[in-house]
Design an enzyme around this catalytic site. Structure first.
Site, PDB file in Angstrom:
ATOM      1  N   GLU A 236      -4.128   7.910  11.496  1.00  0.00           N
ATOM      2  CA  GLU A 236      -3.555   6.728  11.954  1.00  0.00           C
ATOM      3  C   GLU A 236      -2.637   6.696  13.072  1.00  0.00           C
ATOM      4  O   GLU A 236      -2.144   7.405  13.318  1.00  0.00           O
ATOM      5  CB  GLU A 236      -2.714   6.078  10.695  1.00  0.00           C
ATOM      6  CG  GLU A 236      -1.875   4.846  10.993  1.00  0.00           C
ATOM      7  CD  GLU A 236      -1.320   4.150   9.591  1.00  0.00           C
ATOM      8  OE1 GLU A 236      -1.284   5.191   8.683  1.00  0.00           O
ATOM      9  OE2 GLU A 236      -1.320   3.016   9.599  1.00  0.00           O
ATOM     10  N   CYS A 448      -1.885   1.400   7.126  1.00  0.00           N
ATOM     11  CA  CYS A 448      -1.534   0.034   7.255  1.00  0.00           C
ATOM     12  C   CYS A 448      -1.941  -0.537   8.737  1.00  0.00           C
ATOM     13  O   CYS A 448      -2.144  -1.980   8.792  1.00  0.00           O
ATOM     14  CB  CYS A 448       0.213   0.003   7.255  1.00  0.00           C
ATOM     15  SG  CYS A 448       0.683   0.219   5.556  1.00  0.00           S
ATOM     16  N   ASN A 575      -6.696  -1.149   2.198  1.00  0.00           N
ATOM     17  CA  ASN A 575      -5.865  -0.284   2.058  1.00  0.00           C
ATOM     18  C   ASN A 575      -4.516  -0.227   1.278  1.00  0.00           C
ATOM     19  O   ASN A 575      -4.017  -1.267   1.739  1.00  0.00           O
ATOM     20  CB  ASN A 575      -5.276   0.010   3.403  1.00  0.00           C
ATOM     21  CG  ASN A 575      -4.324   1.166   3.769  1.00  0.00           C
ATOM     22  OD1 ASN A 575      -4.546   2.234   3.261  1.00  0.00           O
ATOM     23  ND2 ASN A 575      -3.306   0.772   3.974  1.00  0.00           N
ATOM     24  N   GLU A 576      -4.548   0.323   0.272  1.00  0.00           N
ATOM     25  CA  GLU A 576      -3.704   0.148  -0.675  1.00  0.00           C
ATOM     26  C   GLU A 576      -2.820  -1.223  -0.865  1.00  0.00           C
ATOM     27  O   GLU A 576      -1.803  -1.375  -0.852  1.00  0.00           O
ATOM     28  CB  GLU A 576      -2.425   1.220  -0.454  1.00  0.00           C
ATOM     29  CG  GLU A 576      -1.794   1.142   0.791  1.00  0.00           C
ATOM     30  CD  GLU A 576      -0.396   2.077   0.997  1.00  0.00           C
ATOM     31  OE1 GLU A 576      -0.361   3.166   0.798  1.00  0.00           O
ATOM     32  OE2 GLU A 576       0.457   1.460   1.336  1.00  0.00           O
TER      33      GLU A 576
END
Ligand code: AHR
Length: 847
Positions: A236, A448, A575-576
Site C-alpha cells: 500500500e 484504504c 477493502n474492509e
C-alpha cells in the site's frame, strides 16, 4: 437527560398487576455528550434508583473519519416488528442520520446513513413504529420545523414531509437482556484481559514453571493439500512506500503537481527552491504537456539578462525526498520537458535556451549535463549523468545558461540500477528485500488507498498506466501525494519479475468508511447512474491484463511494452468496507459483472475491518448467499489475541468462501515489531498453515515505512534513503515464505506440565508441511515461553530413516528484542530425538 425520565421510567410490566416475576424493564437510550455511542439506562422499580445497564457503550457510530471522530448523538430506539429493535441517531453532518437494528443489543446490523435531501439538519431523530414499517421524525431547523421520513425496509426512506414533533419514549426490553448484556460485558472484559496479556509479565505469570517445559511432537499419518500461495505481500502507498520509497524516482514533485489538497502546507513548488537573483519562478497551467499534468514551472531569467552579460547565476533546486542519494560511478537517467515559454518569446526571439542540470552536494558538483529548450513546443530532453562522488543529500539544480523564459516540467532523475534494470523501475535494495520474502502474490494498491478518502479519491487504475506525464497524480489518503509513477504497469511487472500472482484490489463503488473528504464516512457511494461506467473500468482492467494486443485495453498494455498478457487470476473488490446497503448494491453489481464476463477470475470480496462484528457477520452472509470465491479478512490485534485464538480457522466451514487474510499484525506496547509480536504472528501462521485448505492467502500489513514519514506502526520493513531495515516480524514472514509447502502433514504437539495450563499451551505451536515439487518437509516450532521447551520428536520412517544432520533456522531473542535475526545451524534428527526450543523462539527444521 430529560427530567421526566425519572417519573416515566418504571420497570416491570407486571408491576401494575403486582404479581408474577419481573420479566421486562423500561430503558432509556442516550449517548454521552462526546457522541461515544449507545448507552441504556434503567430505573429500579424497587427503590427508583437509576443506573446504566453496562459500564461501556453498547454500540458506537461507524460514521465519520477514523476513531473518535465517529460520533453518535441523540439515539432513539423503538421495539419494532418481529422482535427487532431499531436504533436511529444523529451524526455530525447535517443531513444524514444513522440506522441500525438488533435483536439482543449485543449483535447489531451494519449501519446505514440515509440522506435527507434538501434539509438543513436532522436533529433529535425519533424512530416510531408504523403499521408497515417505521417513521423517523426529526427537527429540521426553525424554518422547516419537524419533518418525517418513512421506510418499510430501513434502507429506502421517503422524501421528508412536515409532521408533528415526536420524542423518544422509554423502550421495553426483556429482563433477560439486562442479564445477558451484563454477562456479555463481563465476558468481553475477561476476553480483553487475555488478549492484553503481555510478555513483560511472563516472568511473574510463569514463576515456578521450572527451567523447561516438556512436550512431545508426533505425526498422525494424515495429510491434506493446502494452498501453494499462502504467503504474499500487501503493498500500500502508506508511509511513503511508493514515491520516495519503492519507486526509484529521485526528484520529488517532478511535475509541479503537489498541492494543498495533498497536504495543507504544500503547493506546486514544494521540494523546489529558487536560489540566486534576477529570476522569477511562477507556476502556470495554460499550455500543459497534458491536461492530467496541468502545472509547470516558468523560470524567467530575462530581467537578469537585460542587466548583465554574464551567465545567469540562478538555480532552481530540487531537494529530492529528504535529499538525493548518489553513488560514485553510477549512471542516472535525467529527463525533463522544456520549452521557451510562449508568452515571453518576444524577449528572446532567435535564441535556443540552454539549461545546465547540475547535481550538487553542498558546494561540490557531483554530476552535470546540459539540456536545451529549442522551441515553443514541449520537448522531452534526455541525458545520462554519471555521479562523480557518493552523496546522501544532493540536490538537483536547473540552471539556465542563456537568458530567456523557460517552461519546465517533469524533471526526472532515475538510477539506472533499478531492480532488474527496468526503466521507471523500483529501488533495487527494497525490491530485493521483498523478493527475499518469497512472496507468492502481491496485493496492491492498498488498503484504504484503494477505496480512497471520499468518492473523488477512489483509486482509478486507468490513471496509472501509459506515459508518466499523462498519469493523474492524486492526494494520498495518508496525507501526502501520489504521483502514480508507480502504477499498474509497474505493479504487474514487479509481480511478473518475482513470479507473484497480482492481486489488484478495487473499490466496491464506495470510498473508505473513514473518509474525511466530501462529507464524512462512507458517503453515498458512486451514484448508481455512474456505476455502469465504473463496472466497465473494472472489466477493462481484466482485459488490459489478460487481453491480447488486438483488444482495446490489451493494446494499451502492448503499447507500453508488454505484448504478452500478464495472466491475472485474482481481483479484489472492496477493502474492509462498512457493509451498508449502499455498499452491498454496488459490491454485488461489480462481482456479478466480473463473474459473468470472466468466470475464471477469482474474486475476493470483503468482510469488514475486524475478526467479528456487524461487517464481518454481514460480509460473510453476503459471501455465502452469493458464493463469492474468497473474502478478505483484516484484523490488527494485541499479541494475546493470536495466542488465545489458535483454533480460529479450525472452525471455518470448508464449503464456504476461501479466506484471504489480507491484513493482520500483532500490535503490542508502543506498536513496535519485537520478538513478542513476531512470535505471536508465528503462532498464528502455524494455524493458518494448518488451515491453508480454507485460508488460501495471507499478507502481513503494512509492508513498508520510511523513517520520518510513517503514519502507521508497526510495519514489516522500515527504510530511509540509504538503508533497508527489516523488522523481526519480517523474518517470521520470511521463514513461512521460504519454507512453504503445498501439503499439510498433520501432527500433534502435546504439553506435559504437572497441572493443565492453557496459558502454557497457547504459547507453543507447530506445523509441518511438504513441498511436493522438491519433496522437502519443513517442521516449524514456536515457543513463546520465557523458558526452554524440550520436545520429544517422533518422526515416521518415511520422513527420516536414520540419524541425520538437518538444517535448522532459529529466530530467538528477548521478548522485547527489535534486532533479533535468524541464524542457521545443523541439528541431529532421528526418528526419535529430542529437540530443544530456546525461550522465545521460532525454529524451522528442513528434512
Ligand atoms: O494497513 C493499513 C490500513 O489498515 C489499510 O490501509 C486499511 O485497509 C486498514 O485499515
Amino acid at each position: 437527560m430529560n427530567k421526566t425520565f425519572l417519573s416515566l421510567v418504571l420497570s416491570a410490566c407486571s408491576l401494575t398487576a403486582n404479581a408474577g416475576p419481573v420479566d421486562s424493564v423500561f430503558v432509556w437510550p442516550y449517548s454521552n455528550r462526546n457522541g461515544d455511542g449507545l448507552h441504556l439506562r434503567w430505573s429500579s422499580s424497587v427503590d427508583g434508583k437509576k443506573a446504566d445497564i453496562t459500564n461501556g457503550r453498547l454500540v458506537g457510530s461507524d460514521f465519520g473519519a477514523w476513531g473518535s471522530k465517529k460520533k453518535m448523538f441523540e439515539p432513539s430506539i423503538v421495539e419494532g416488528h418481529d422482535g427487532l429493535y431499531v436504533l436511529v441517531f444523529s451524526v455530525d453532518v447535517p443531513n444524514q442520520f444513522g440506522v441500525a437494528t438488533t435483536r439482543d443489543f449485543i449483535s447489531w446490523t451494519p449501519q446505514h446513513y440515509p440522506y435527507m435531501k434538501g434539509v438543513e439538519q436532522v436533529a433529535r431523530p425519533c424512530v416510531v413504529k408504523t403499521r408497515g414499517g417505521y417513521d423517523v421524525v426529526f427537527f429540521a431547523g426553525d424554518k422547516a420545523g419537524w419533518l418525517k421520513t418513512s421506510t418499510t425496509d430501513l434502507i429506502h426512506f421517503t422524501d421528508p414531509v412536515p409532521t408533528a414533533a415526536a420524542s423518544q419514549r422509554n423502550v421495553k426490553i426483556p429482563y433477560g437482556f439486562l442479564r445477558s448484556l451484563q454477562a456479555n460485558e463481563v465476558f468481553v472484559r475477561e476476553r480483553d484481559a487475555k488478549h492484553n496479556e503481555r510478555a513483560k509479565d511472563d516472568a511473574k505469570r510463569f514463576e515456578g514453571l521450572g527451567d523447561f517445559v516438556q512436550t512431545s511432537f508426533t505425526f498422525t499419518n494424515d495429510s491434506k493439500p493446502i494452498s501453494d500461495k499462502l504467503m504474499g505481500i500487501f503493498f500500500e502507498d502508506i508511509n511513503y512506500s511508493a514515491d520516495g520509497g519503492l519507486y526509484a524516482e529521485l526528484v520529488q514533485n517532478r511535475d509541479f503537481e503537489y498541492s494543498n489538497a495533498d497536504r495543507g502546507e504544500w503547493n506546486a513548488t514544494t521540494a523546489w527552491t529558487l536560489v540566486g537573483e534576477g529570476a522569477t519562478l511562477t507556476i502556470d497551467d495554460k499550455h500543459p504537456i497534458h491536461p492530467n499534468n496541468s502545472h509547470y514551472a516558468v523560470l524567467d531569467v530575462r530581467t537578469f539578462a537585460a542587466n548583465n552579460t554574464k551567465t545567469p547565476s540562478v538555480s532552481l533546486q530540487n531537494s529530492g525526498f529528504d535529499g538525493i542519494v548518489l553513488k560514485k560511478g553510477d549512471k542516472y537517467d535525467l529527463s525533463g520537458f522544456l520549452r521557451v515559454d510562449n508568452t515571453a518569446q518576444a524577449a528572446v526571439t532567435g535564441k535556443v535556451g540552454k539549461v545546465n542540470i547540475v547535481l550538487r552536494d553542498g558546494d561540490k558538483v557531483v554530476g552535470r549535463t546540459t539540456l536545451s529548450a529549442p522551441t515553443h513546443e514541449w520537448r522531452q530532453q534526455k541525458a545520462v549523468i554519471t555521479a562523480t562522488a557518493d552523496a546522501e543529500k544532493a540536490v538537483l539544480c536547473v540552471e539556465p545558461t542563456t537568458p530567456g523564459c523557460f517552461a519546465i516540467d517533469f524533471v526526472s532523475l532515475f538510477p539506472q540500477k533499478t531492480f532488474r534494470g527496468h526503466k521507471n523501475g523500483l529501488r533495487a535494495d527494497l525490491a530485493e528485500t521483498l523478493a527475499a520474502l518469497h512472496p507468492k502474490f502481491m496485493r496492491f494498491p492498498g488498503g484504504c488507498v484503494a477505496h480512497g478518502n471520499g468518492i473523488d479519491n477512489i483509486y482509478n487504475w486507468k490513471e496509472t498506466i501509459g506515459p508518466l506525464w499523462e498519469r493523474k497524480a492524486q492526494p494520498n489518503l495518508w496525507g501526502y501525494h501520489q504521483s502514480k509513477g508507480l502504477g499498474y504497469f509497474e505493479y504487474f511487472t514487479f509481480c511478473e519479475d518475482l513470479g507473484m500472482e497480482p492481486l489488484p484490489v478495487l473499490a466496491a463503488g464506495v470510498p473508505c468508511q473513514n473518509s474525511s473528504h466530501g462529507g464524512h464516512g462512507q458517503q453515498g457511494g458512486i451514484p448508481m447512474e455512474e456505476m455502469d461506467a465504473y463496472v466497465q473500468d473494472v472489466l477493462d482492467l481484466i482485459e488490459w491484463a489478460n487481453g491480447d494486443a488486438t483488444t482495446t485495453w490489451g493494446r494499451k498494455r502492448a503499447e507500453q511494452g508488454h505484448p504478452k498478457p500478464f495472466n491475472l487470476h485474482y481481483i479484489g473488490i472492496g477493502n474492509e468496507d462498512l457493509i451498508s446497503p449502499v455498499f452491498e448494491e454496488r459490491y454485488l453489481m461489480l462481482i456479478k459483472a466480473v463473474k459473468e464476463r470472466y468466470p475464471d477470475i477469482i474474486v475476493c470480496g470483503t468482510v469488514g475491518p475486524f475478526f467479528e462484528g456487524s461487517d464481518y457477520d454481514r460480509g460473510w452472509q453476503i459471501a455465502a448467499d452469493n458464493k463469492i470465491d474468497m473474502v478478505d479478512e483484516h484484523y490488527y490485534c494485541a499479541p494475546g489475541w493470536y495466542l488465545h485464538n489458535r483454533d480460529y480457522y479450525d472452525r471455518y466451514d470448508r464449503s464456504q468462501s476461501k479466506v484471504y487474510l489480507g491484513e493482520y499484525a500483532a500490535h503490542g506496547d508502543g506498536r513496535k515489531s519485537t520478538i513478542e509480536t513476531a512470535l505471536a504472528c508465528a503462532i498464528h501462521l502455524c494455524q493458518v498453515e494448518r488451515n491453508a485448505d480454507v485460508v488460501a492467502m495471507s499478507s502481513y500489513a503494512p509492508l513498508l515505512a520510511k523513517d520520518g514519514h510513517t503514519q502507521w506502526n508497526p510495519d514489516l520493513i522500515y527504510f530511509n534513503n540509504t538503508e533497508v531495515k527489516p523488522t523481526v516480524d519480517y523474518y517470521v514472514q520470511q521463514l513461512f515464505g521460504q519454507f512453504a509447502g503445498d501439503e499439510y502433514l498433520r501432527s500433534e504437539m502435546s504439553v506435559s506440565t504437572r497441572s493443565h495450563r492453557s496459558d502454557v499451551e497457547c504459547r507453543i505451536a507447530s506445523s509441518a508441511v511438504r513441498d511436493s515439487k522438491t519433496g522437502r518437509v519443513y517442521l516449524k516450532f514456536v515457543n513463546m515461553l520465557p523458558v526452554e521447551v524440550r520436545s520429544s520428536l517422533s518422526l515416521p520412517k518415511e520422513l527420516i530413516s536414520s540419524d541425520k544432520l538437518c538444517k535448522a533456522t532459529i529466530l530467538s531473542g528477548a521478548y522485547d528484542s527489535m534486532t533479533a535475526r535468524p541464524t542457521t545451524s545443523l541439528v541431529s534428527v532421528s526418528p526419535q530425538s529430542d529437540l530443544i526450543l530456546p525461550s522465545y523462539s521460532m525454529m524451522v527444521i528442513e528434512l
